[in-house]
Write an enzyme that holds these catalytic residues in place. Structure first.
Site, short mmCIF file in Angstrom:
data_model
loop_
_atom_site.label_atom_id
_atom_site.label_comp_id
_atom_site.label_asym_id
_atom_site.label_seq_id
_atom_site.Cartn_x
_atom_site.Cartn_y
_atom_site.Cartn_z
N HIS A 85 26.94 4.64 27.05
CA HIS A 85 27.35 3.23 26.88
C HIS A 85 28.86 3.07 26.83
O HIS A 85 29.37 1.94 26.76
CB HIS A 85 26.68 2.63 25.63
CG HIS A 85 26.88 3.43 24.38
ND1 HIS A 85 28.02 3.30 23.61
CD2 HIS A 85 26.11 4.38 23.79
CE1 HIS A 85 27.92 4.14 22.58
NE2 HIS A 85 26.79 4.81 22.67
N HIS A 138 37.63 4.96 22.59
CA HIS A 138 36.69 4.65 23.68
C HIS A 138 37.04 3.29 24.26
O HIS A 138 37.92 2.59 23.74
CB HIS A 138 35.24 4.67 23.16
CG HIS A 138 34.99 3.61 22.15
ND1 HIS A 138 35.21 3.80 20.78
CD2 HIS A 138 34.62 2.31 22.29
CE1 HIS A 138 34.94 2.69 20.14
NE2 HIS A 138 34.60 1.77 21.03
N HIS A 142 35.72 -0.47 26.52
CA HIS A 142 34.73 -1.46 26.97
C HIS A 142 35.36 -2.16 28.16
O HIS A 142 36.57 -2.45 28.14
CB HIS A 142 34.43 -2.48 25.87
CG HIS A 142 33.97 -1.88 24.57
ND1 HIS A 142 32.64 -1.77 24.21
CD2 HIS A 142 34.68 -1.33 23.55
CE1 HIS A 142 32.56 -1.20 23.01
NE2 HIS A 142 33.78 -0.90 22.60
N GLU A 181 35.91 -7.22 24.47
CA GLU A 181 34.96 -7.65 23.42
C GLU A 181 35.56 -8.83 22.65
O GLU A 181 34.95 -9.90 22.57
CB GLU A 181 34.66 -6.48 22.49
CG GLU A 181 33.99 -5.31 23.23
CD GLU A 181 32.98 -4.58 22.40
OE1 GLU A 181 33.37 -3.88 21.46
OE2 GLU A 181 31.78 -4.74 22.67
N HIS A 229 39.47 0.88 22.00
CA HIS A 229 39.29 0.96 20.54
C HIS A 229 39.68 2.34 20.01
O HIS A 229 39.11 3.35 20.44
CB HIS A 229 37.83 0.68 20.17
CG HIS A 229 37.44 -0.75 20.38
ND1 HIS A 229 36.13 -1.16 20.58
CD2 HIS A 229 38.20 -1.87 20.45
CE1 HIS A 229 36.10 -2.47 20.73
NE2 HIS A 229 37.34 -2.93 20.67
N THR A 234 30.80 -2.95 16.96
CA THR A 234 30.34 -3.90 18.00
C THR A 234 29.14 -3.36 18.77
O THR A 234 28.68 -3.99 19.72
CB THR A 234 31.46 -4.21 19.00
OG1 THR A 234 31.78 -2.99 19.71
CG2 THR A 234 32.69 -4.76 18.30
N THR A 235 28.68 -2.16 18.38
CA THR A 235 27.45 -1.61 18.97
C THR A 235 26.55 -1.19 17.82
O THR A 235 27.03 -0.97 16.70
CB THR A 235 27.75 -0.35 19.82
OG1 THR A 235 28.23 0.68 18.95
CG2 THR A 235 28.78 -0.62 20.90
#
Ligand SMILES: NS(=O)(=O)c1cc(F)cc(F)c1
Ligand SMILES: [Zn+2]
Length: 258
Positions: A63, A92, A94, A104, A117, A200-201
């Site tokens: 992910h 990591h 997004h 995000e 992040h 956020t996950t």
């Protein structure tokens, strides 16, 4: 339920079934609305002291793509809204499948093409895992940097050059020990938004002091395309691995800038 993801059948709208906190009052990300934030002159710059890692991996976890040292090495974050020292854990990304989406957090409804992040955990805990479960918004401190398309980012190039080696979910590669993580950060970590939020996950734990920098970092179009070539656990492009904004409820967003 299939493992969580960002597709129609396992995306953010489904996460509450395994993680009821998804509908909590301190969820992330949020839309950072400049007309509703409050300047706090007590918010000083942050200080990140990153030591080069001799044994870090860059991995595709299905992910995201993530830089993950095998152990701590004294890399730490202090200052800003933080009362204690936080240990670096991982960073990591997004991103989206085009330049109009991907981040995000949003600023006055605007999304950036990607968001980076840097994750740190409160050093009064014995481990990262304990910090996530410690209860309250001081378990983790996550630095959020928006990415926009522009000049090539030389500091991130050693990482984006590794992306083709982790194209498939579950793959990883060793990061050269001369990788300079500190070079990714702006020289001074001054202008930021900060608020109490969550991962956020999944597990979406409400354990995060969020620190989102106003000034985006630049990456080249080629570096953005590298992210867009990454494949998720379902064999589809990983782009779109961002959660939509969550309700602010009665939280305040403070800024270190006027
Ligand atoms: N995307 S995030 O930074 O909120 C995050 C960080 C983390 F360490 C674990 C997570 F599950 C999610
Ligand atoms: Zn993240």
């Amino acid at each position: 339920m299939a493992p969580w993801g960002y597709e129609k059948d396992n995306g953010p709208a489904h996460w509450h079934k395994d993680c009821p906190i998804a509908n909590g009052k301190n969820q992330s990300p949020i839309d950072l609305i400049n007309g509703e934030v409050k300047y706090d002159s007590g918010l000083k710059p942050l200080t990140a002291k990153y030591v080069p890692f001799s044994d870090a991996k860059f991995l595709n976890n299905g992910h995201s793509v993530q830089f993950q040292p095998s152990a701590g090495n004294g890399s730490e974050l202090t200052g800003g809204p933080l009362a204690v020292k936080y240990n670096f854990e991982q960073f990591h990304f997004h991103w989206g499948n085009n330049d109009t989406e991907g981040s995000e957090h949003r600023v006055d409804g605007k999304m950036y093409p990607a968001e980076l992040h840097f994750v740190h955990w409160n050093s009064t805990n014995p481990s990262f895992k304990d910090a996530v479960g410690s209860g309250g918004p001081n378990g983790l401190a996550v630095l959020g940097f928006f990415l926009k398309v522009g000049a090539e980012n030389a500091a991130l190039k050693p990482i984006t050059d590794l992306i083709p080696k982790v194209k498939d979910a579950g793959t990883s590669v060793t990061v050269p020990s001369n990788f300079d993580m500190q070079a990714i950060l702006p020289a001074t970590l001054t202008d930021y938004y900060t608020y109490d939020g969550s991962l956020t996950t999944p597990p979406l734990a409400e354990c995060v002091k969020w620190i989102v920098f106003k000034q985006p970092l630049e990456v080249s179009a080629a570096q953005m395309e590298a992210f867009r070539s990454v494949i998720n656990r379902d064999g589809k492009p990983m782009g779109g691995n961002y959660r939509p904004p969550c309700p602010l409820h009665d939280r305040a967003v403070k800024t270190s800038f006027k």
